[in-house]
Design an enzyme around this catalytic site. Structure first.
Site, PDB file in Angstrom:
ATOM      1  N   HIS A 104      14.412 -63.430 -12.368  1.00  0.00           N
ATOM      2  CA  HIS A 104      13.172 -63.197 -13.091  1.00  0.00           C
ATOM      3  C   HIS A 104      11.945 -63.493 -12.233  1.00  0.00           C
ATOM      4  CE1 HIS A 104      16.031 -63.237 -16.416  1.00  0.00           C
ATOM      5  NE2 HIS A 104      15.142 -62.525 -17.063  1.00  0.00           N
ATOM      6  N   GLU A 138       0.509 -50.135 -22.696  1.00  0.00           N
ATOM      7  CA  GLU A 138      -0.575 -50.011 -21.729  1.00  0.00           C
ATOM      8  C   GLU A 138      -0.757 -51.283 -20.907  1.00  0.00           C
ATOM      9  OE1 GLU A 138      -1.732 -47.382 -25.315  1.00  0.00           O
ATOM     10  OE2 GLU A 138      -0.733 -49.312 -24.945  1.00  0.00           O
TER      11      GLU A 138
END
Length: 762
Positions: free
Chosen positions: A702, A21
């Site tokens: 990244h 979540e």
């Protein structure tokens, strides 16, 4: 100042959410699809639910401040006012925090590397001459207030000053960060006072650096730091937590200080039990005994754990049962895995314990200490039965695999000299100077994820799935040709993960559905579970690579994951030496390289980004590891002829300790992370006598930043100062799976243009 002792705890917990979540809401926030209130509400709900689970399970001390929006080291950097000056102009604190983590179009992020010998990545603090430490405790105090309002027996947790500075990086000509230790001690004293004023009875200060090779020389600093902090007039009781190994001489140093408790990992190095017994000064301490493995997923041997607890019981004033380290490194619960186990792995789930089950084991062991083993006899009986069933399982011993390995080892696994191979490969491939390539994966588009979900749900069949993946491969090949890349990849659209994909096709592995763990930031992985002897039933990648090769005249690399990385990014069986398991995986990868070569593939990349990750934390243990790790790689790659070019890839680790091993891999081409570390790795390679071809990353994948062409050119020219052009490749730092298509195309276009511009000057 002296708080009541506790009896059962863990050193940390997962934080990404049972269904990821937090990942979803943070990524939604980055995209502008989620507002600040929703982000904060979701985060608070995850924290509170986890605290409630721990209290309901029976823990009488609960670690808090373990939640993070990205990384606990970044949180500590913010706590101590040490964020880099390049983000100082960003007014909003959360935007500033994420800029340090991920970068922006204008700001480069902090460097990232592995957290000790785990697969978790932390952001490396930068300590320069202008770094002025100051305390910013808002997060840790708010977290404590929230937990106490919920009635949680909260124990705020913070990275300690020794670990913070030892893992930081000096910049701009600064000296070693540890020289700034005295500047941090007043801040930690202030923090302790503020926590006490808010009602904290205990604080946990994490000092895992004390178990490392560097930690051997820090015992005096540990004695001084915790001698001083323990004299603070207003403070909670202090628990110093060490984990991932034995604290060695620092155990006695901590025992001689005025702190109230020490947490010791009794799993990683069983000899630590004897060290605890032999250490004077613990008689007035609470010993927090880490007897439940916080890093692996096998059910504990409760009888053995209780035996260890009994051995150390009289060494300290009081004893609490704990996990060996934070449970951040394991998934939430085995109970989430409700789907039938795949053929070949039936019954394995009964052998497993994830975070929730490990908490239950901690409580069971604590009850056995306080109420007697008879009070929990049924739990001990189940533990013994599971252990017996696992030990007797025939899948743990495949004679055919073991006999093949013995024969190969006896025959030898070398190739011709690297220089001779280079000549043969140059003639066969005909590549230009500074050849361009990418590391393997391309962005996982929404269409790819939909196709994978449709296949799992049965909405499409295998034939339709293959058709969709081939369409994605065709798009990626066409894109690379349009960009002008010299050596192509197929983009890996069919792969959910670079380790899990192979684990699902190898006997001896169990893949999970919901066993997510955090790798860094919002990047989550599902490490497969390696439970038995490993065997490859059939080719795993050949059809995908040969399909891509039919679409182009340029060479397409075969893409495989190396044996050490498969081990490092899996939960591995603990009933035999890692070296034996590595050789079994290497044998399966070797079979795949041979089949790829037979299918006409000229370049095969066997990635080993985790080579540094498994390096033992003490130097005495490293030669043996590096010997079997490099040997497993050579076993996996030595079945091909000399004009087949073997590539490997390494990323996001501190490579200084394995430079010699990188050379010992004997790959023809090694691509390696270098963008964030500004090409520092090349000088190290040269000093180690590395003479093969190398591709230092010139594009940091990244971060969402698109590097400008002149930025890439500058990196290439810096690389050429260290490596001759005939040995230099041009590539990103890592795979592109997590990046968006638009930024990827723009970045690669600049990369190719930069390579051509520099090539034209040679």
């Amino acid at each position: 100042m002296t708080a009541p002792n506790f009896t059962r705890t863990v050193l940390g917990v997962p934080r990404i959410g049972p269904r990821r979540e937090l990942k979803r809401v943070i990524e939604g926030f980055w995209k502008g699809a989620v507002n600040r209130a929703e982000l904060e509400s979701t985060a608070a709900g995850l924290r509170r639910a986890e605290w409630a689970r721990l209290v309901d399970a029976g823990l009488d001390s609960v670690p808090t401040n373990t939640f993070s929006y990205y990384d606990q080291m970044l949180d500590t950097t913010e706590l101590l006012g040490a964020l880099p000056s390049r983000v100082a102009g960003i007014e909003d604190p959360l935007d500033r925090y994420f800029a340090a983590a991920r970068g922006t179009a204008e700001v480069t992020p902090l460097e990232m590397t592995k957290w000790f010998d785990t697969n978790y990545h932390y952001l490396v603090p930068e300590i320069g001459p202008a770094t002025a430490f100051s305390l910013h405790p808002e997060k840790i105090l708010a977290d404590l207030d929230e937990a106490m309002a919920q009635g949680v027996p909260a124990r705020p947790t913070v990275v300690g000053p020794l670990t913070f500075l030892a893992l930081a990086k000096p910049v701009d000509g600064a000296g070693e960060p540890l020289s700034r230790l005295d500047e941090l001690l007043p801040l930690y004293r202030d923090l302790l006072a503020r926590l006490a004023a808010r009602g904290a009875q205990w604080v946990q200060i994490d000092e895992p650096v004390l178990v490392t090779e560097a930690g051997l020389g820090l015992a005096g600093d540990a004695a001084r730091v915790y001698g001083e902090l323990s004299t603070a007039a207003d403070r909670p009781s202090i628990l110093v937590a060490t984990y991932f190994g034995s604290p060695g001489p620092s155990l006695a140093a901590l025992a001689g200080s005025g702190i109230e408790a020490i947490a010791v990992d009794l799993v990683t190095d069983p000899g630590t039990v004897d060290e605890v017994v032999a250490t004077p000064g613990l008689q007035d301490k609470l010993l927090v005994a880490g007897v439940v493995d916080g890093r692996n997923v096998w059910r504990a041997d409760l009888d053995a754990a209780l035996g260890a607890l009994g051995t150390v019981l009289g060494s300290a004033a009081a004893l609490a049962v704990s996990s060996s380290c934070s449970l951040l490194h394991v998934p939430y619960t085995v109970a989430a895995e409700t789907a039938p186990e795949p053929a070949g792995a039936e019954g394995v789930r009964s052998w497993l314990a994830f975070a929730a089950e490990k908490v239950e084991e901690v409580v069971t062991l604590s009850r056995a200490l306080t109420d007697g083993r008879e009070a929990v006899a049924s739990e001990f009986g189940r533990s013994a039965a599971v252990r017996a069933a696992r030990q007797a399982d025939a899948r743990l011993n495949d004679p055919a695999v073991r006999e093949r390995l013995a024969a190969l080892r006896a025959a030898g696994t070398g190739r011709a000299a690297a220089a001779d191979r280079a000549v043969a490969q140059r003639d066969r491939l005909g590549l230009p100077l500074l050849p361009t390539t990418t590391i393997g994966s391309y962005p996982q588009t929404g269409a790819i994820r939909v196709a994978r979900a449709d296949l799992r749900a049965g909405r499409i069949d295998e034939a339709e799935y293959v058709r969709r993946m081939r369409a994605e491969i065709a798009d990626v090949v066409r894109l690379q040709e349009d960009l002008g890349i010299d050596v192509l990849v197929h983009g890996e659209p069919e792969r959910n993960d670079m380790v899990q994909y192979f684990a699902e096709r190898l006997d001896g592995f169990l893949a999970t559905d919901f066993a997510w763990v955090q790798s860094y930031g919002t990047r989550c992985v599902r490490p497969p579970i390696l439970f038995g002897d490993v065997h490859r039933p059939e080719p795993m990648t050949v059809s995908w690579i040969t399909y891509a090769q039919k679409l182009t005249d340029r060479p397409v690399k075969g893409m495989l994951t190396g044996p050490v990385t498969i081990l490092a990014w899996s939960f591995v069986r603990d009933d035999q030496p890692l070296a034996a398991t590595a050789d079994q995986v290497a044998l399966a990868i070797r079979d795949e390289t041979v089949d790829l070569e037979a299918a006409g593939v000229k370049i095969i990349q066997v990635d080993e980004p985790a080579l540094r990750e498994l390096l033992p934390l003490r130097s005495a243990d490293r030669p043996a590891y590096l010997d079997w790790a490099t040997g497993a790689f050579r076993l996996s790659t030595s079945g091909v002829v000399d004009d087949t070019q073997i590539h490997t890839h390494l990323c996001y680790s501190e490579f200084g300790d394995v430079i010699g091993a990188i050379a010992d891999l004997d790959a023809d081409v090694t691509s390696i992370e270098a963008a964030r570390s500004r090409m520092e790795i090349l000088d190290d390679l040269n000093q180690a006598g590395f003479a093969n071809q190398v591709g230092p990353g010139v594009y940091d994948i990244h971060s969402p930043r698109v590097p400008a062409q002149d930025e890439v050119e500058a990196s290439l020219r810096a690389a050429l100062d260290a490596v001759p052009a005939e040995r230099l490749w041009v590539n990103p730092d890592c795979g592109l799976k997590t990046r968006g298509t638009q930024e990827t195309v723009a970045s690669l276009r600049n990369l190719v243009a930069a390579a051509k511009a520099v090539r034209a000057t040679l």
